[in-house]
Design a protein around this motif. Sequence first.
Motif, short mmCIF file in Angstrom:
data_model
loop_
_atom_site.label_atom_id
_atom_site.label_comp_id
_atom_site.label_asym_id
_atom_site.label_seq_id
_atom_site.Cartn_x
_atom_site.Cartn_y
_atom_site.Cartn_z
N GLN A 152 2.91 -15.55 102.20
CA GLN A 152 3.85 -15.20 103.16
C GLN A 152 5.35 -15.70 102.79
N ALA A 153 5.64 -17.08 102.84
CA ALA A 153 7.19 -17.98 103.02
C ALA A 153 6.91 -17.62 101.17
N ALA A 154 6.73 -17.50 99.91
CA ALA A 154 6.84 -17.30 99.08
C ALA A 154 8.12 -16.36 98.88
N ARG A 155 7.17 -15.11 99.64
CA ARG A 155 7.82 -13.74 99.72
C ARG A 155 8.85 -13.28 99.95
N VAL A 156 9.20 -13.82 101.08
CA VAL A 156 10.26 -13.52 102.47
C VAL A 156 11.68 -14.80 101.35
N MET A 157 11.59 -15.71 100.44
CA MET A 157 11.77 -16.77 100.16
C MET A 157 12.14 -15.77 99.07
N GLY A 158 11.96 -15.31 98.39
CA GLY A 158 11.88 -14.55 96.93
C GLY A 158 12.90 -13.89 97.29
N GLU A 159 12.54 -12.98 97.78
CA GLU A 159 13.56 -11.86 98.82
C GLU A 159 15.38 -12.61 99.27
N PHE A 160 15.14 -14.06 99.56
CA PHE A 160 16.62 -14.54 99.99
C PHE A 160 16.65 -15.17 98.64
N ARG A 161 16.07 -15.68 97.56
CA ARG A 161 16.61 -16.16 96.33
C ARG A 161 16.93 -14.70 95.77
N SER A 162 17.27 -13.30 96.42
CA SER A 162 17.72 -11.93 95.22
C SER A 162 18.36 -12.25 95.13
N ARG A 163 19.37 -12.42 96.88
CA ARG A 163 20.70 -12.35 97.30
C ARG A 163 21.33 -13.37 96.20
N PHE A 164 21.50 -14.11 95.54
CA PHE A 164 21.82 -15.26 94.60
C PHE A 164 22.01 -15.10 93.12
N VAL A 165 22.79 -14.56 92.41
CA VAL A 165 23.38 -14.00 91.41
C VAL A 165 23.60 -16.05 89.98
N GLY A 166 23.59 -16.65 90.84
CA GLY A 166 23.84 -18.41 90.54
C GLY A 166 23.05 -18.50 89.95
N LYS A 167 23.23 -20.27 89.71
CA LYS A 167 21.64 -20.81 90.08
C LYS A 167 21.10 -21.20 90.62
N VAL A 168 20.08 -21.02 90.42
CA VAL A 168 18.74 -20.66 91.12
C VAL A 168 17.58 -21.21 90.75
N SER A 169 16.47 -21.90 91.40
CA SER A 169 15.80 -22.59 90.99
C SER A 169 14.52 -21.42 91.57
N PRO A 170 13.74 -21.60 90.61
CA PRO A 170 12.32 -20.47 91.73
C PRO A 170 12.17 -21.09 92.65
N VAL A 171 10.64 -19.85 93.11
CA VAL A 171 10.02 -20.22 94.91
C VAL A 171 9.16 -21.12 94.06
N HIS A 172 9.22 -22.78 93.91
CA HIS A 172 8.21 -22.84 93.63
C HIS A 172 7.76 -24.46 94.54
N LEU A 173 6.42 -25.12 93.48
CA LEU A 173 5.99 -25.85 94.89
C LEU A 173 5.94 -27.49 94.26
N PHE A 174 6.43 -28.21 94.74
CA PHE A 174 6.72 -29.78 94.60
C PHE A 174 5.57 -30.55 95.01
N TRP A 175 4.71 -30.89 93.82
CA TRP A 175 3.94 -31.95 94.98
C TRP A 175 3.41 -32.94 95.20
N GLY A 176 5.49 -33.77 95.15
CA GLY A 176 5.33 -34.44 95.57
C GLY A 176 4.95 -34.79 96.95
N ALA A 177 5.59 -34.06 97.14
CA ALA A 177 5.77 -33.67 99.44
C ALA A 177 5.05 -32.69 99.31
N MET A 178 4.02 -31.76 98.18
CA MET A 178 3.62 -30.82 98.21
C MET A 178 4.13 -29.07 99.29
#
Length: 312
Positions: A152-178
């Motif tokens: 659910q978090a990735a789905r909504v964050m992906g929608e939010f990401r789509s509003r930005f056309v500058g440099k933006v990361s994927p929606v991804h999980l960093f395992w350092g802090a999980m």
Amino acid sequence: MDRHAWPQLRVADWQDTRDTLHMWTQIIGKIRLAHAPLVNHWWQVTLYVTPRGLTTSAIPYGAGAFDIEFDFAEHRLTMRASDGGAREFELEPMPVSEFYARTLRALDELGIETRIQGHPNEVDPALPFAEDDQHASYDAESAHLFWRQLLQAARVMGEFRSRFVGKVSPVHLFWGAMDLACTRFSGRDAPEHPGGAPNCGDWVMVEGYSRELSSCGFWPGGGEEGAFYAYAYPEPEGFAERPAGPPGAYYSPENGQFLLPYEAVRKAPDPDRVLLEFLQATYEAAADLAHWDRPALEADPARWAHRTHEGI
């Protein structure tokens, strides 16, 4: 919106499983780190949410590739190589030391030689994987619910990401802090990060925070059921005083970021709207106060919707 799509999972009810799974994801993430070429801000080391769980995506090896996936539907760890080889084993209660040994043995059987740093990062104490018999819990239902939270978090964050056309990361999980994260960049350099994460070289943070950014994400801690977060680096003056969007959101001086308890989203009549409101408000706080060129960096994701009847 189906409110039941947002599952309830109290941190206190699955902490042992969470901590074990955290170590398991570090092992798998370090395998990707060992073989994938550097991408800015360490984007090459992350895991991604899938319809089944979490994956490394394709990892280059020699003239081919392999991947590793946590399947939280059937509770298996699967490894597939481009030459047709595959290995898997059941996700069940087992010490980190056993998971570590079984994973490396399976890769060896696939002909994939791998050496990783043998202890975790961003935690203290950092027990060597081969010696860690303390973290040994795996509750399948909790792992499944956590994956559904991420979905659910990735789905909504992906929608939010789509509003930005500058440099933006994927929606991804960093395992350092999980934590699940998505980061927007202004295009400007940032001051050198001071580091300070436990059992993690300061130079790691220097690379991660080398450009001015606004980041958001979800972490399975920080609230009764986890928390959404948002921060800026460098943090502009007045950032902490800006409105954080929906009720329940607040700035945490201890954490240096805005937080929105997961349960505040889950219980809302429209969870998607509440989360998007938080993500947008905290981004605007960073972008406006730091004078980002917002017209050049943002766009309407529906800008071609009027032409869809013509096909692509």
